[in-house]
Structures are given as structure tokens and as C-alpha cells.
Motif scaffolding. Structure first.
Motif, PDB file in Angstrom:
ATOM      1  N   PHE A  35       0.842  -1.190   0.000  1.00 36.02           N
ATOM      2  CA  PHE A  35       0.000   0.000   0.000  1.00 36.02           C
ATOM      3  C   PHE A  35       0.883   1.248   0.000  1.00 36.02           C
ATOM      4  O   PHE A  35       1.962   1.260   0.585  1.00 36.02           O
ATOM      5  CB  PHE A  35      -0.870   0.046   1.268  1.00 36.02           C
ATOM      6  N   TYR A  37       0.413   5.436   0.992  1.00 32.93           N
ATOM      7  CA  TYR A  37      -0.424   6.472   1.577  1.00 32.93           C
ATOM      8  C   TYR A  37       0.250   7.818   1.399  1.00 32.93           C
ATOM      9  O   TYR A  37       1.476   7.925   1.418  1.00 32.93           O
ATOM     10  CB  TYR A  37      -0.631   6.224   3.078  1.00 32.93           C
ATOM     11  N   ARG A  95       1.167  -5.679   4.322  1.00 31.10           N
ATOM     12  CA  ARG A  95       0.472  -6.579   5.233  1.00 31.10           C
ATOM     13  C   ARG A  95       0.690  -8.003   4.743  1.00 31.10           C
ATOM     14  O   ARG A  95       0.373  -8.311   3.591  1.00 31.10           O
ATOM     15  CB  ARG A  95      -1.017  -6.270   5.262  1.00 31.10           C
ATOM     16  N   ASN A 101      -2.470  -9.750  11.449  1.00 29.24           N
ATOM     17  CA  ASN A 101      -3.262  -8.617  10.993  1.00 29.24           C
ATOM     18  C   ASN A 101      -2.487  -7.314  10.920  1.00 29.24           C
ATOM     19  O   ASN A 101      -3.035  -6.311  10.539  1.00 29.24           O
ATOM     20  CB  ASN A 101      -4.437  -8.418  11.952  1.00 29.24           C
ATOM     21  N   PHE A 103      -0.122  -4.240   9.926  1.00 28.78           N
ATOM     22  CA  PHE A 103       0.418  -3.519   8.789  1.00 28.78           C
ATOM     23  C   PHE A 103       1.768  -2.941   9.219  1.00 28.78           C
ATOM     24  O   PHE A 103       1.912  -2.458  10.322  1.00 28.78           O
ATOM     25  CB  PHE A 103      -0.498  -2.363   8.387  1.00 28.78           C
TER      26      PHE A 103
ATOM     27  N   SER B  31     -11.224  -5.427  11.925  1.00 30.40           N
ATOM     28  CA  SER B  31      -9.967  -5.071  12.581  1.00 30.40           C
ATOM     29  C   SER B  31      -9.833  -3.571  12.787  1.00 30.40           C
ATOM     30  O   SER B  31     -10.185  -2.779  11.910  1.00 30.40           O
ATOM     31  CB  SER B  31      -8.783  -5.565  11.738  1.00 30.40           C
ATOM     32  N   TYR B  33      -7.110  -0.482  14.787  1.00 32.20           N
ATOM     33  CA  TYR B  33      -5.711  -0.266  15.167  1.00 32.20           C
ATOM     34  C   TYR B  33      -5.553   1.108  15.804  1.00 32.20           C
ATOM     35  O   TYR B  33      -6.236   2.061  15.430  1.00 32.20           O
ATOM     36  CB  TYR B  33      -4.819  -0.299  13.913  1.00 32.20           C
ATOM     37  N   TYR B  48      -3.744  -3.380  18.545  1.00 29.98           N
ATOM     38  CA  TYR B  48      -4.728  -3.626  17.518  1.00 29.98           C
ATOM     39  C   TYR B  48      -5.742  -4.656  18.013  1.00 29.98           C
ATOM     40  O   TYR B  48      -5.507  -5.374  18.988  1.00 29.98           O
ATOM     41  CB  TYR B  48      -4.089  -4.062  16.200  1.00 29.98           C
ATOM     42  N   ALA B  50      -8.060  -7.566  16.219  1.00 28.96           N
ATOM     43  CA  ALA B  50      -8.353  -8.287  14.982  1.00 28.96           C
ATOM     44  C   ALA B  50      -9.852  -8.456  14.785  1.00 28.96           C
ATOM     45  O   ALA B  50     -10.332  -8.506  13.648  1.00 28.96           O
ATOM     46  CB  ALA B  50      -7.666  -9.645  14.993  1.00 28.96           C
ATOM     47  N   SER B  94      -9.631  -1.987   9.130  1.00 29.56           N
ATOM     48  CA  SER B  94      -9.491  -2.754   7.893  1.00 29.56           C
ATOM     49  C   SER B  94     -10.305  -4.031   8.021  1.00 29.56           C
ATOM     50  O   SER B  94     -10.751  -4.397   9.112  1.00 29.56           O
ATOM     51  CB  SER B  94      -8.020  -3.108   7.626  1.00 29.56           C
ATOM     52  N   GLU B  95     -10.452  -4.723   6.906  1.00 28.12           N
ATOM     53  CA  GLU B  95     -11.019  -6.059   6.955  1.00 28.12           C
ATOM     54  C   GLU B  95     -10.096  -6.939   7.798  1.00 28.12           C
ATOM     55  O   GLU B  95      -8.885  -6.714   7.839  1.00 28.12           O
ATOM     56  CB  GLU B  95     -11.119  -6.647   5.546  1.00 28.12           C
ATOM     57  N   GLU B  96     -10.659  -7.947   8.416  1.00 23.61           N
ATOM     58  CA  GLU B  96      -9.851  -8.810   9.286  1.00 23.61           C
ATOM     59  C   GLU B  96      -8.812  -9.569   8.498  1.00 23.61           C
ATOM     60  O   GLU B  96      -7.675  -9.714   8.911  1.00 23.61           O
ATOM     61  CB  GLU B  96     -10.758  -9.801  10.012  1.00 23.61           C
ATOM     62  N   ALA B  97      -9.198 -10.052   7.374  1.00 23.15           N
ATOM     63  CA  ALA B  97      -8.274 -10.896   6.640  1.00 23.15           C
ATOM     64  C   ALA B  97      -8.442 -10.668   5.154  1.00 23.15           C
ATOM     65  O   ALA B  97      -9.460 -10.165   4.686  1.00 23.15           O
ATOM     66  CB  ALA B  97      -8.527 -12.370   6.977  1.00 23.15           C
ATOM     67  N   TYR B  98      -7.451 -11.000   4.416  1.00 23.20           N
ATOM     68  CA  TYR B  98      -7.472 -10.894   2.973  1.00 23.20           C
ATOM     69  C   TYR B  98      -8.565 -11.800   2.403  1.00 23.20           C
ATOM     70  O   TYR B  98      -8.690 -12.950   2.793  1.00 23.20           O
ATOM     71  CB  TYR B  98      -6.112 -11.320   2.432  1.00 23.20           C
ATOM     72  N   ASP B 104      -7.338  -5.479   1.097  1.00 19.74           N
ATOM     73  CA  ASP B 104      -7.585  -5.331   2.528  1.00 19.74           C
ATOM     74  C   ASP B 104      -6.995  -4.026   3.024  1.00 19.74           C
ATOM     75  O   ASP B 104      -6.216  -3.979   3.977  1.00 19.74           O
ATOM     76  CB  ASP B 104      -7.002  -6.530   3.294  1.00 19.74           C
ATOM     77  N   THR B 105      -7.415  -2.946   2.389  1.00 18.36           N
ATOM     78  CA  THR B 105      -6.855  -1.633   2.683  1.00 18.36           C
ATOM     79  C   THR B 105      -7.209  -1.179   4.088  1.00 18.36           C
ATOM     80  O   THR B 105      -8.298  -1.444   4.588  1.00 18.36           O
ATOM     81  CB  THR B 105      -7.383  -0.622   1.659  1.00 18.36           C
ATOM     82  N   GLN B 106      -6.288  -0.482   4.705  1.00 18.79           N
ATOM     83  CA  GLN B 106      -6.495   0.104   6.018  1.00 18.79           C
ATOM     84  C   GLN B 106      -6.868   1.574   5.819  1.00 18.79           C
ATOM     85  O   GLN B 106      -6.194   2.288   5.063  1.00 18.79           O
ATOM     86  CB  GLN B 106      -5.202  -0.015   6.823  1.00 18.79           C
TER      87      GLN B 106
END
Lengths: 115, 117
Positions: A35, A37, A95, A101, A103, B31, B33, B48, B50, B94-98, B104-106
């Protein structure tokens, strides 16, 4: 060990020129996401572009493209036709999809666009 | 659709005071953070979560506690603030997992600028 390395603390580019911001990463996972940013002086973190490790094509989003070289573990951001509004900090992140989980972020590159 | 919201935007504390930073997201992400950002050091993960009901320490958890109140909300508490905790704090989700093709962008909140005197 550093998961994400950005070796350019500061970069300058002339308006309307292209610029490449470097990012290398370290992982033993086969599946991961990369990613970029942007953080302008106002402080918010803006998502720019995503590349999945299994994506065969380099990601593109408007003037942003990601030069993904898997064997070299690099994910450089290319900004074409730079604009004054591109002046900001840029962060590369990764990630691992199979190992948790979290990043991982690099320390960032400060880009200044010169008129 | 507000994305990720944080309160307050700015805060000044005296050493030893306590406070809670609030974060909420409306993207139905599992998820969440908390990061701190200091000059020249990029983003460092504090804690974080999850998924609802779980929390884990990140790189710099000392001096902080967290609560995952429900799926939407994740708070960060400083029990006894110290000048070393002066920083900008970001919440993200973000989503928990891919999930295959979907990135799965934060996504980040606007940040809280905290000064501890």
C-alpha cells in the motif's frame, strides 16, 4: 528487522515531471499486500494505491502507478505529471496475509514539488 | 458514511493526568488499530484488535490500554500521561483478513494531536 524500507527521506521534483519514490520490503509470505499512503501537511492519511502479491499487472490509479518487482521485493510509487498539491509525505506499507493482521509502515519520503 | 472518526482532535494534558481517545468506524470492518506518529519515525503500532472481543499489543504498548467496546468502537486510554506520549495518534480500520480479489486496505481517522506538559 525492518519490514519496509524507504531510503529517500526527501525528494524534489519539478512541476509536471514524473517522480519515483522507492520502497523495498521484507517478507517470507507468498501472499501479501502493498500500500501507499499520502500525508499532506494537514495531517490526514490518504490511501493512494494497492498491489497484491499475486497481481500480475502493476497497479495504477490515475497519475499513480506502482512499479512492482517481486523478485527484488520492491514496490516503488511513480507519480506522473507532478502537481503542487502532490507535495506531502508518502508512506509505503505492507500486510502479510497469512501471518497476522498487522500492517508495517516505512518511515516515509517527503516530496516537494517545485513550480 | 463517515469512515473512521476520532475524538478529540486536539488535547493538552498535564503529566499524570488520564484520558481516553475515542475511535469509531462505520465500514463494518473487523480489525481496528491504534498508531502513534512521531517526527522521523513513521507510524508505530500501539495496539490492535483483529475482531470484536480481542486485542493484541503492537510495537509500543507501554503506558496504554485499549478497549474494543463493540465492532464499531475502539478506545485508547492513557492512565498516567507522560511527556514521552506527546504525539499524533491515529486510529485505523481494515477487513480482518485478505479475501481474495478485494484489497484489505487500512483506512485512517483524522488523528488526535496530544501534548503532555
Amino acid at each position: 528487522a525492518q519490514k519496509i524500507t524507504q531510503t529517500q527521506p526527501g525528494m524534489f521534483v519539478q512541476e509536471k515531471e514524473a517522480v519515483t519514490l522507492d520502497c523495498t520490503y521484507d517478507t517470507s509470505d507468498q501472499s501479501y499486500g502493498l500500500f501507499w499512503y499520502k500525508q499532506p501537511s494537514s495531517g490526514e492519511m490518504i490511501f493512494l494505491i494497492y498491489q497484491g502479491s499475486y497481481d500480475e499487472q502493476n497497479a495504477t490509479e490515475g497519475r499513480y502507478s506502482l512499479n512492482f518487482q517481486k523478485a527484488r521485493k520492491s514496490a516503488n510509487l511513480v507519480i506522473s505529471a507532478s502537481q503542487l498539491g502532490d507535495s506531502a509525505m508518502y508512506f509505503c506499507a505492507m500486510r502479510d496475509h497469512n501471518t497476522g493482521n498487522q500492517f508495517y509502515f516505512g518511515t516515509g519520503t517527503s516530496l516537494t514539488v517545485i513550480p | 458514511n463517515a469512515g473512521v472518526t476520532q475524538t478529540p482532535k486536539f488535547q493538552v494534558l498535564k503529566t499524570g493526568q488520564s484520558m481516553t481517545l475515542q475511535c469509531a468506524q462505520d465500514m463494518n470492518h473487523n480489525s481496528m488499530y491504534w498508531y502513534r506518529q512521531d517526527p522521523g519515525m513513521g507510524l508505530r503500532l500501539i495496539y490492535y484488535s483483529a475482531s470484536e472481543g480481542t486485542t493484541d499489543k503492537g510495537e509500543v504498548p507501554n503506558g496504554y490500554n485499549v478497549s474494543r467496546l463493540n465492532k464499531r468502537e475502539f478506545s485508547l486510554r492513557l492512565e498516567s500521561a507522560a511527556p514521552s506520549q506527546t504525539s499524533v495518534y491515529f486510529c485505523a480500520s481494515s477487513e480482518e483478513a485478505y479475501r481474495g480479489s478485494k484489497p484489505d486496505t487500512q483506512y485512517f481517522g483524522p488523528g488526535t494531536r496530544l501534548t503532555v506538559l
